[in-house]
Design an enzyme around this catalytic site. Structure first.
Site, mmCIF file in Angstrom:
data_model
loop_
_atom_site.group_PDB
_atom_site.id
_atom_site.type_symbol
_atom_site.label_atom_id
_atom_site.label_comp_id
_atom_site.label_asym_id
_atom_site.label_seq_id
_atom_site.Cartn_x
_atom_site.Cartn_y
_atom_site.Cartn_z
ATOM 1 N N HIS A 425 33.941 27.462 48.181
ATOM 2 C CA HIS A 425 35.100 28.106 48.795
ATOM 3 C C HIS A 425 34.691 29.530 49.141
ATOM 4 C CE1 HIS A 425 37.879 25.142 46.471
ATOM 5 N NE2 HIS A 425 37.477 24.645 47.625
ATOM 6 N N GLU A 428 36.169 32.927 47.631
ATOM 7 C CA GLU A 428 36.125 33.136 46.182
ATOM 8 C C GLU A 428 34.818 33.828 45.820
ATOM 9 O OE1 GLU A 428 36.838 29.225 44.654
ATOM 10 O OE2 GLU A 428 38.887 29.164 45.432
ATOM 11 N N HIS A 521 33.943 29.056 40.814
ATOM 12 C CA HIS A 521 35.076 29.238 41.724
ATOM 13 C C HIS A 521 35.853 30.490 41.360
ATOM 14 C CE1 HIS A 521 35.368 25.192 43.832
ATOM 15 N NE2 HIS A 521 34.364 25.024 42.982
ATOM 16 N N GLU A 593 36.498 28.508 36.751
ATOM 17 C CA GLU A 593 37.488 29.288 37.488
ATOM 18 C C GLU A 593 37.531 30.700 36.928
ATOM 19 O OE1 GLU A 593 39.161 28.299 40.040
ATOM 20 O OE2 GLU A 593 39.119 26.101 40.008
#
Length: 829
Positions: A425, A428, A521, A593
């Protein structure tokens, strides 16, 4: 020594046939970009080549090198600049005395030579199809879609760590909610001309993007007293689409959606000029799509001042007041938009400042870092830089293989693998900072880093989606889709980055065990750092997938939250890297994350994360790997015991919420873990939009070809061991059949009648002779199903695959023997 021969040899200067063929072949297809003849030939040169990255990464990216008429002369020009005088004199002496080194006919670039011209029995490493960098030349210029205008400026931001913690913004309750008025009542001061959105698709790219003269999109200042801000975002990772001036110091900003889509607005990065020091400016982004954001719980935007960077060495810092995140009052009837507003006071007059959602980390930043690794004579010995593939736009997706050289092949084969990736992504960027921290540590001379390199092979893809990073997308590639929902794709040409990543890991699994896979991420709704994993159904490894996250939370207690981790596998996440790698057999498969905000834990409570905080987590990943693989399993077993206690508490909590009381002493471990955990729908995720319209037919055609290929696929050849086993099995079946025939001849006799053993032997012998005299008929099907009814006919589509008279028919009323037809059962001696 031999003047006549030497003269004749010099006249017939024939090139190396293999090298000449490969050069023309690869140049024809556009792959060969290296200097011809840039590799040395002697052992001394080989030593220089290995220890000097100038030779490892020779050639300039982006420019094709023409034919070099005399590669030896080019080498003579290059080498004196990078080797010492004694070595150079030794090379000249060897060149004068050695006919092998001076003769183009006898010289081969594929074999290594020692200092005296004798051939060593080994080949040099193969050249890469793609070169990477030139230690003296420019980096590879990013390739942009041809619709994108790009300014001709090189942006660089310094790294800086604030000396004091940057605390979350504390709302006062008096924050203003500006009403959105739009360009009807305001003045457009910046707007991109053409932005490819949904309905269009990527066609081609070039360095520098759109052809032609770059327009000045910002307004023209009327004089030194004009206070209008000048906006710009046509640079790497920038994505501002429009700026509207609605008051003297107030601006409404519209973010550009991900290219070839009409959504995914979260990341922002733009530049402003012509600032005033004593004024309070207000910026309002009007087209955000997420109903929840960390801006509602105190997160601040980032600001960078070029004057502060030059004069005070101050980099990115958290700034802003009156921060509010709220729903837009202008509804277009299709989807709801949300606004982010904040006020700011610039530190200097006539300054150039940048604003960003998070610390930017561009494709050029990555290339500069990899160049420093390649030019490091120590790090380049155990870090091999390769091209994994090319993206849709033609940008290089890099693959790093990091491990210490093994002393024996057995030691090399025993190493387990660890696979890490980031930036699938593109918005990010926190994933890149964690990756940078990991690489800084694993490439260092720390004893722990050396131990990790001794016992593991690290495969690292530091930027999976370079196209999205370059153009400033938040979530998608130039295919207009979220790559982390398409890891099961068969469209190699449309999703090359993840297709080649999955294929690389598949090949790696065939070579060695992959202990851990982790994709880095960012998260825009939760604070702290946490992992998403996959619950394991094998009771032998029950809860083992949770040990690594628990250990990581103990090593980084002020950053990592184990309670925020989730291990439920949802159907909508089947196409993610985490789930696909888990299905391929990697038990410890995770998505890491990291928040865009900060920490709510320990000493860092209510403070923003800095780049140093994220890089430190990369170190903690390495530290946790050592704990996880410690031969002393004390820590591992302690974590398992703690996990069981935590799970029991969670089960009791769930039953209490449901108003039920249950005795869990004997059966609690049989409860499905997925039933206990909540879904990850609160994660920073998007559902898969499926394939773009222009790719649907391509996918259908590939699926049809795949099905036809499976139907036509022949049975693979068997090994000798398998053939022998099949041969013995067929002989046993023949013996059983002969026994059945002999017994069937006795079926009509009276129960009290006995048969003489000699007659029994005679019957068996005659039956065996009859079977051997029959002409063998090969069968073409090998079904694992057993037949239990001799009168049952095969299905119509199966009749052609079975030989009708291969085995003698059995009498009705008796159960047929189980038949195992096979291929060529009489051909194995």
């Amino acid at each position: 020594m031999f003047p006549a021969l030497e003269t004749e040899v010099k006249q017939e200067t024939l090139p190396d046939p293999y090298e000449d063929f490969m050069y023309h072949h690869l140049q024809y297809y556009g792959y060969f970009k290296d200097h011809r003849g840039s590799l040395p030939t002697s052992a001394t040169h080989q030593h220089v080549w290995k220890n000097n990255p100038r030779y490892l990464l020779s050639g300039s990216f982006g420019e094709r090198q023409g034919m070099i008429p005399d590669p030896l002369q080019k080498e003579k020009l290059l080498w004196p600049t990078c080797i010492s005088s004694p070595v150079h004199r030794q090379i000249e002496a060897v060149s004068r005395d050695s006919l092998m080194l001076s003769s183009p006919l006898l010289r081969s670039r594929q074999l290594l030579h020692d200092e005296f011209g004798e051939v060593n029995p080994c080949l040099r490493e193969p050249r890469d199809l793609f070169t990477f960098f030139s230690s003296s030349g420019p980096l590879q210029a990013p390739r942009w879609p041809i619709e994108c205008e790009v300014i001709k400026e090189n942006l660089h931001h310094i790294e800086w760590v604030p000396p004091q913690p940057e605390y979350f913004y504390q709302p006062t309750g008096n924050e203003k909610l500006p009403e959105i008025v739009g360009e009807e009542k305001g003045t457009v001061v910046f707007q991109l001309d053409s932005v490819p959105t949904e309905g269009s698709y990527f066609t081609s790219s070039r360095v520098g993007g759109k052809r032609g003269i770059i327009k000045e999109l910002a307004v023209t200042l009327q004089g030194p007293e004009d206070k209008t801000l000048l906006f710009e975002s046509r640079f790497e990772s920038g994505n501002l689409q429009k700026a509207v001036r609605v008051d003297t110091y107030e601006y409404e900003l519209t973010l550009r959606t991900d290219l070839y889509t009409n959504k995914h607005t979260q990341w922002f990065y733009f530049r402003v000029q012509n600032t005033r020091k004593d004024a309070t400016y207000r910026f309002t982004i009007v087209n955000l799509l997420k109903p929840k954001s960390l801006y509602t719980v105190g997160m601040k935007p980032l600001m960078y001042s070029q004057l502060d960077a030059k004069t005070h060495n101050i980099g990115w810092r958290r700034e802003g007041n009156e921060i509010r995140y709220y729903k837009n009052n202008r509804d277009d009837g299709q989807q709801a938009f949300y606004c982010l507003t904040w006020t700011i006071q610039f530190p200097h007059d006539q300054d150039t400042c940048f604003f960003a959602h998070f610390y930017p980390y561009t494709y050029t930043d990555l290339q500069c870092y990899l160049l420093s690794v390649a030019n490091n004579p120590v790090q380049s010995q155990f870090c091999k830089l390769r091209t994994l593939c090319r993206s849709l736009a033609g940008n290089t997706v890099y693959l790093l293989t990091i491990t210490n050289p093994s002393r024996t092949p057995q030691e090399a084969a025993a190493k387990k693998a660890v696979v890490l990736s980031a930036r699938v992504h593109p918005g990010e960027s926190n994933g890149s900072w964690i990756m940078k921290g990991f690489l800084d540590f694993i490439l260092s001379n720390s004893p722990d880093a050396q131990l990790l390199r001794d016992i593991f092979v690290f495969k690292v893809v530091p930027m999976l989606n370079p196209d999205g990073v370059i153009v400033g997308n938040y979530r998608c590639s130039l295919a207009g889709r979220d790559l982390n929902r398409h890891y099961k794709t068969i469209l190699k040409e449309s999703f090359p980055c993840i297709w080649y990543t999955r294929n690389m890991i598949k090949r790696l699994l065939e070579e060695r065990e992959v202990l851990l896979y982790c994709d880095f991420h960012g998260h825009s709704r939760k604070n702290n750092i946490f992992l998403y994993g996959c619950n394991n159904n094998d009771r032998k490894y029950w809860l083992h997938e949770r040990v690594f996250p628990l250990m990581l939370s103990k090593n980084a207690p002020d950053k990592f939250s184990f309670h925020s981790c989730n291990f439920k596998v949802q159907k909508c996440k089947e196409g993610t890297g985490r789930v696909v790698m888990w299905r391929m057999g990697i038990l410890n498969s995770y998505t890491m994350e990291s928040t865009f905000g900060g920490s709510t834990l320990g000493n860092k409570r209510d403070t923003h994360f800095t780049t140093e905080d994220l890089k430190s987590l990369g170190y903690h990943v390495c530290d946790t790997l050592l704990d996880f693989c410690d031969p002393d399993r004390t820590k591992f077993m302690q974590c398992l015991t703690e996990l069981k206690e935590l799970l029991q508490q969670e089960i009791h909590k769930k039953f209490n919420e449901l108003g039920q009381d249950m005795d869990l002493e004997g059966s609690w471990s049989d409860i499905c873990l997925s039933d206990i955990e909540s879904s990850t729908s609160g994660s920073d995720s998007s559902l898969s939009d499926g394939l773009p319209v222009h790719l649907l037919n391509v996918a259908d055609e590939l699926n049809q070809k795949k099905k036809m290929y499976k139907k036509k696929k022949k049975k693979p050849l068997q090994t000798r061991k398998q053939r022998n086993e099949q041969y013995q099995k067929n002989n046993l079946m023949q013996e059983l059949k002969l026994t059945e025939d002999a017994l069937s001849q006795l079926h009509g006799r009276d129960k009290g009648t006995s048969l003489d053993p000699s007659k029994m032997t005679s019957i068996l012998t005659k039956s065996k002779e009859r079977m051997q005299t029959e002409k063998p008929r090969p069968t073409v099907s090998c079904s694992p199903k057993r037949s239990t009814n001799s009168s049952q006919e095969p299905a119509a589509d199966m009749k052609s695959h079975w030989s009708r008279n291969r085995y003698p028919a059995t009498k009705r009323g008796r159960a047929a023997m189980t038949v195992y037809p096979s291929l060529h059962i009489y051909t194995y001696p």
